[in-house]
Design a protein around this motif. Structure first.
Motif, PDB file in Angstrom:
ATOM      1  N   ALA A  33      26.417   7.778  35.221  1.00 41.91           N
ATOM      2  CA  ALA A  33      24.731   8.791  34.866  1.00 41.91           C
ATOM      3  C   ALA A  33      25.087   9.797  34.653  1.00 41.91           C
ATOM      4  CB  ALA A  33      24.029   8.062  36.076  1.00 41.91           C
ATOM      5  N   ALA A  34      25.653  10.857  34.996  1.00 45.01           N
ATOM      6  CA  ALA A  34      26.833  11.923  34.926  1.00 45.01           C
ATOM      7  C   ALA A  34      26.604  12.466  33.519  1.00 45.01           C
ATOM      8  CB  ALA A  34      27.556  12.598  35.770  1.00 45.01           C
ATOM      9  N   ALA A  35      28.000  10.942  32.816  1.00 44.43           N
ATOM     10  CA  ALA A  35      28.107  11.522  31.450  1.00 44.43           C
ATOM     11  C   ALA A  35      26.954  11.208  30.719  1.00 44.43           C
ATOM     12  CB  ALA A  35      29.263  10.341  31.223  1.00 44.43           C
ATOM     13  N   GLN A  36      26.049  10.469  30.867  1.00 45.36           N
ATOM     14  CA  GLN A  36      24.958  10.923  30.344  1.00 45.36           C
ATOM     15  C   GLN A  36      24.195  11.470  30.480  1.00 45.36           C
ATOM     16  OE1 GLN A  36      23.568   5.777  28.293  1.00 45.36           O
ATOM     17  NE2 GLN A  36      25.862   7.195  28.501  1.00 45.36           N
ATOM     18  N   GLN A  37      23.929  12.097  30.950  1.00 44.12           N
ATOM     19  CA  GLN A  37      23.204  13.695  31.366  1.00 44.12           C
ATOM     20  C   GLN A  37      23.918  13.973  30.623  1.00 44.12           C
ATOM     21  OE1 GLN A  37      22.156  13.694  35.449  1.00 44.12           O
ATOM     22  NE2 GLN A  37      20.963  12.349  35.602  1.00 44.12           N
ATOM     23  N   ALA A  38      24.922  14.715  30.521  1.00 43.19           N
ATOM     24  CA  ALA A  38      25.425  15.432  30.159  1.00 43.19           C
ATOM     25  C   ALA A  38      25.532  15.148  28.475  1.00 43.19           C
ATOM     26  CB  ALA A  38      26.791  15.690  30.411  1.00 43.19           C
ATOM     27  N   GLN A  39      25.686  13.921  27.837  1.00 41.62           N
ATOM     28  CA  GLN A  39      25.804  13.913  26.224  1.00 41.62           C
ATOM     29  C   GLN A  39      24.509  13.999  25.593  1.00 41.62           C
ATOM     30  OE1 GLN A  39      26.970   9.999  25.562  1.00 41.62           O
ATOM     31  NE2 GLN A  39      26.149  10.070  23.971  1.00 41.62           N
ATOM     32  N   SER A  40      23.206  13.714  26.894  1.00 45.95           N
ATOM     33  CA  SER A  40      21.971  14.315  26.361  1.00 45.95           C
ATOM     34  C   SER A  40      21.652  16.106  25.888  1.00 45.95           C
ATOM     35  CB  SER A  40      20.631  13.242  27.374  1.00 45.95           C
ATOM     36  OG  SER A  40      20.965  14.316  28.789  1.00 45.95           O
ATOM     37  N   ARG A  41      22.138  16.551  26.848  1.00 46.50           N
ATOM     38  CA  ARG A  41      22.326  18.325  26.652  1.00 46.50           C
ATOM     39  C   ARG A  41      23.082  18.832  25.976  1.00 46.50           C
ATOM     40  NH1 ARG A  41      23.758  17.261  31.937  1.00 46.50           N
ATOM     41  NH2 ARG A  41      25.447  18.495  32.837  1.00 46.50           N
ATOM     42  N   GLN A  42      24.779  17.896  25.188  1.00 44.98           N
ATOM     43  CA  GLN A  42      25.456  18.548  24.070  1.00 44.98           C
ATOM     44  C   GLN A  42      25.881  19.413  25.171  1.00 44.98           C
ATOM     45  OE1 GLN A  42      23.734  19.758  20.833  1.00 44.98           O
ATOM     46  NE2 GLN A  42      22.015  18.634  20.628  1.00 44.98           N
ATOM     47  N   ASP A  43      26.504  18.734  26.632  1.00 45.79           N
ATOM     48  CA  ASP A  43      27.246  19.382  27.514  1.00 45.79           C
ATOM     49  C   ASP A  43      29.111  18.520  27.149  1.00 45.79           C
ATOM     50  OD1 ASP A  43      29.430  20.221  28.801  1.00 45.79           O
ATOM     51  OD2 ASP A  43      28.055  20.130  30.644  1.00 45.79           O
ATOM     52  N   TYR A  44      29.429  18.361  26.098  1.00 50.13           N
ATOM     53  CA  TYR A  44      30.148  17.045  26.015  1.00 50.13           C
ATOM     54  C   TYR A  44      31.530  17.767  26.466  1.00 50.13           C
ATOM     55  CZ  TYR A  44      27.656  17.612  21.501  1.00 50.13           C
ATOM     56  OH  TYR A  44      26.228  16.819  21.120  1.00 50.13           O
ATOM     57  N   ALA A  45      32.085  18.928  26.854  1.00 47.75           N
ATOM     58  CA  ALA A  45      32.842  19.065  27.725  1.00 47.75           C
ATOM     59  C   ALA A  45      32.938  18.264  29.098  1.00 47.75           C
ATOM     60  CB  ALA A  45      33.207  20.233  28.319  1.00 47.75           C
ATOM     61  N   THR A  46      31.661  18.253  30.036  1.00 47.13           N
ATOM     62  CA  THR A  46      31.633  17.558  31.108  1.00 47.13           C
ATOM     63  C   THR A  46      31.060  16.049  30.762  1.00 47.13           C
ATOM     64  OG1 THR A  46      30.516  19.410  31.895  1.00 47.13           O
ATOM     65  CG2 THR A  46      29.747  17.427  33.283  1.00 47.13           C
ATOM     66  N   ALA A  47      30.551  15.497  29.483  1.00 45.28           N
ATOM     67  CA  ALA A  47      30.723  14.274  29.324  1.00 45.28           C
ATOM     68  C   ALA A  47      32.080  13.540  28.899  1.00 45.28           C
ATOM     69  CB  ALA A  47      29.851  13.964  27.881  1.00 45.28           C
ATOM     70  N   GLU A  48      32.755  13.742  28.817  1.00 50.61           N
ATOM     71  CA  GLU A  48      34.064  14.007  28.229  1.00 50.61           C
ATOM     72  C   GLU A  48      35.496  13.396  29.480  1.00 50.61           C
ATOM     73  OE1 GLU A  48      38.564  15.318  26.732  1.00 50.61           O
ATOM     74  OE2 GLU A  48      36.143  16.146  26.138  1.00 50.61           O
ATOM     75  N   ARG A  49      34.891  14.729  30.750  1.00 48.48           N
ATOM     76  CA  ARG A  49      35.210  13.944  31.927  1.00 48.48           C
ATOM     77  C   ARG A  49      34.725  13.216  32.784  1.00 48.48           C
ATOM     78  NH1 ARG A  49      34.244  18.861  32.526  1.00 48.48           N
ATOM     79  NH2 ARG A  49      32.884  18.554  34.194  1.00 48.48           N
ATOM     80  N   GLU A  50      33.598  12.965  32.794  1.00 49.26           N
ATOM     81  CA  GLU A  50      32.665  11.381  33.014  1.00 49.26           C
ATOM     82  C   GLU A  50      33.145  10.582  32.838  1.00 49.26           C
ATOM     83  OE1 GLU A  50      31.648  12.205  36.166  1.00 49.26           O
ATOM     84  OE2 GLU A  50      31.512  13.966  36.581  1.00 49.26           O
ATOM     85  N   TYR A  51      33.150  10.257  31.713  1.00 47.29           N
ATOM     86  CA  TYR A  51      33.382   9.038  30.827  1.00 47.29           C
ATOM     87  C   TYR A  51      34.821   8.493  30.791  1.00 47.29           C
ATOM     88  CZ  TYR A  51      28.962   8.758  28.323  1.00 47.29           C
ATOM     89  OH  TYR A  51      27.757   8.277  27.517  1.00 47.29           O
ATOM     90  N   GLN A  52      35.725   9.431  31.025  1.00 50.23           N
ATOM     91  CA  GLN A  52      37.018   9.687  31.268  1.00 50.23           C
ATOM     92  C   GLN A  52      37.359   8.891  33.230  1.00 50.23           C
ATOM     93  OE1 GLN A  52      38.713  12.959  30.459  1.00 50.23           O
ATOM     94  NE2 GLN A  52      40.093  12.301  27.884  1.00 50.23           N
ATOM     95  N   ALA A  53      36.651   9.713  34.055  1.00 51.55           N
ATOM     96  CA  ALA A  53      36.471   9.347  35.165  1.00 51.55           C
ATOM     97  C   ALA A  53      36.070   7.599  35.806  1.00 51.55           C
ATOM     98  CB  ALA A  53      35.510   9.744  35.749  1.00 51.55           C
ATOM     99  N   VAL A  54      34.947   7.317  34.219  1.00 52.40           N
ATOM    100  CA  VAL A  54      35.081   5.520  34.510  1.00 52.40           C
ATOM    101  C   VAL A  54      35.172   4.400  33.555  1.00 52.40           C
ATOM    102  CG1 VAL A  54      32.423   3.711  33.329  1.00 52.40           C
ATOM    103  CG2 VAL A  54      32.319   6.562  34.116  1.00 52.40           C
TER     104      VAL A  54
END
Length: 363
Positions: A33-54
């Motif tokens: 969920a955190a990755a999706q939210q970060a992706q939607s606001r174009q915070d790609y660094a956070t999205a990358e980190r959260e997807y890697q955690a998944v």
């Protein structure tokens, strides 16, 4: 751009789905969920980190590998993106989005042959998406598979018949296919009448009248009595403003084939340009009696899309000459005169009058 493409494709292709099956823990759900939210606001660094955690917790979650690949795409980190997309497909070979993006990447690298299998897989998974078919056509163009490209573009047009970009691409593909066939014919039968005719038609389509004339004359020299050549050469002369020579070619065609509708219609046009109203109406009365609809198509009165009308615009001088004949034509209450008025309206772009006169021109 990949960013634009990602906005155009479906949520299923983007992998916008919650973890399931092997990834059901609350921690995994929270990271996703955190990755999706970060992706939607174009915070790609956070999205990358959260997807890697998944992925660390659920390495077999194909959609997350795909989403991570998309994040890399959006940052122009193409090699990393392609690696993640391949990982996604190793887990789930039918994943439409991963196949699509990997195919697009190969297209952008100029490797059409490598793109085709991925784009075909994406099309099988989501057959109603024109963007997939369009990229598949691009891959086929890159790999020189012109006939396959035509088939693919036709499939895309079944979904969006009025898509101007697809229509343009299909026309361009047909043009390249035609050139390919011309080269094959030249190789198989250099200097033959058919080869010269194809070259002439190609030059005529590009309004290169002198070259078209030369090749039509070469075609006639190789095959003097083949029907159709004289009328095509006559049309080139007509468009080039050489009306007398055009008329001679139409007459020559009618000696070979007295029932040639195209030659009769064109001879009538030439006569009208030369202000021979009676002669023009005589030819057009005969043409209307033979096949009014086809006669309209030949003159560009009836729009056919890829028909003759694009070839049919007269020069400004010729158009002014025939416009001066309109008052005389309006005094003649016969179908051929109304047919002539419809032709004049088509030349001046008066579509309402053109339609009205054409409707009244039936014998």
């Amino acid at each position: 751009m990949i960013l634009a493409l990602s906005a155009a494709i479906s949520p299923e292709m983007r992998g916008q789905t919650a973890p399931s099956g092997t990834a059901t823990s609350s921690a995994v759900n929270a990271h996703f969920a955190a990755a999706q939210q970060a992706q939607s606001r174009q915070d790609y660094a956070t999205a990358e980190r959260e997807y890697q955690a998944v992925i660390a917790a659920a390495p077999a979650f194909a959609e997350v590998h795909m989403n991570l690949g998309l994040i890399y795409q959006l940052q122009n980190r193409v090699p990393e993106a392609m690696a993640e997309l391949r990982r996604a497909l190793k887990i789930k070979p039918t994943l439409a989005g991963a196949n699509f993006f990997l195919g697009v990447d190969y297209c952008k690298m100029g490797e059409g042959a490598r793109a085709i299998p991925y784009l075909k897989a994406a099309a099988r998974a989501e057959p109603n998406r024109t963007d997939i078919w369009s990229w598949l056509a691009t891959a086929q163009e890159l790999s020189g598979e012109i006939q396959a490209e035509v088939v693919t573009l036709k499939r895309a047009l079944e979904l969006e018949p009025q898509n101007v970009d697809l229509l343009y691409l299909l026309g361009h593909a047909y043009e390249r296919l035609g050139k390919k066939e011309v080269k094959a014919l030249e190789k198989a039968a250099p200097g033959s009448s058919r080869a010269e005719q194809l070259l002439a038609e190609s030059y005529a389509a590009s309004n290169e009248w002198p070259s078209a004339v030369i090749h039509f004359q070469n075609a006639l020299a190789a095959s003097q009595n083949r029907p159709g050549l004289h009328v095509e050469l006559g049309e080139v002369f007509l468009r080039a403003g050489r009306v007398t020579q055009a008329t001679q070619e139409f007459e020559a065609e009618l000696l070979l084939d007295p029932s040639s509708l195209r030659a009769i219609v064109r001879r009538g046009e030439a006569k009208l340009i030369q202000a021979d109203v009676d002669g023009a109406l005589q030819d057009w009365a005969r043409a209307i009696a033979m096949d009014k609809s086809r006669a309209e198509e030949i003159l560009g009165i009836r729009e056919t899309g890829f028909g003759d009308s694009a070839f049919e615009q007269l020069s400004d001088a010729a158009r002014e000459n025939i416009e001066s004949l309109a008052p005389d034509l309006r005094t003649r209450d016969v179908p051929a005169a109304r047919f002539a008025l419809a032709f004049l309206a088509a030349q001046t772009g008066d579509s309402s009058r053109e339609a009205a006169e054409a409707a009244k021109a039936s014998p």
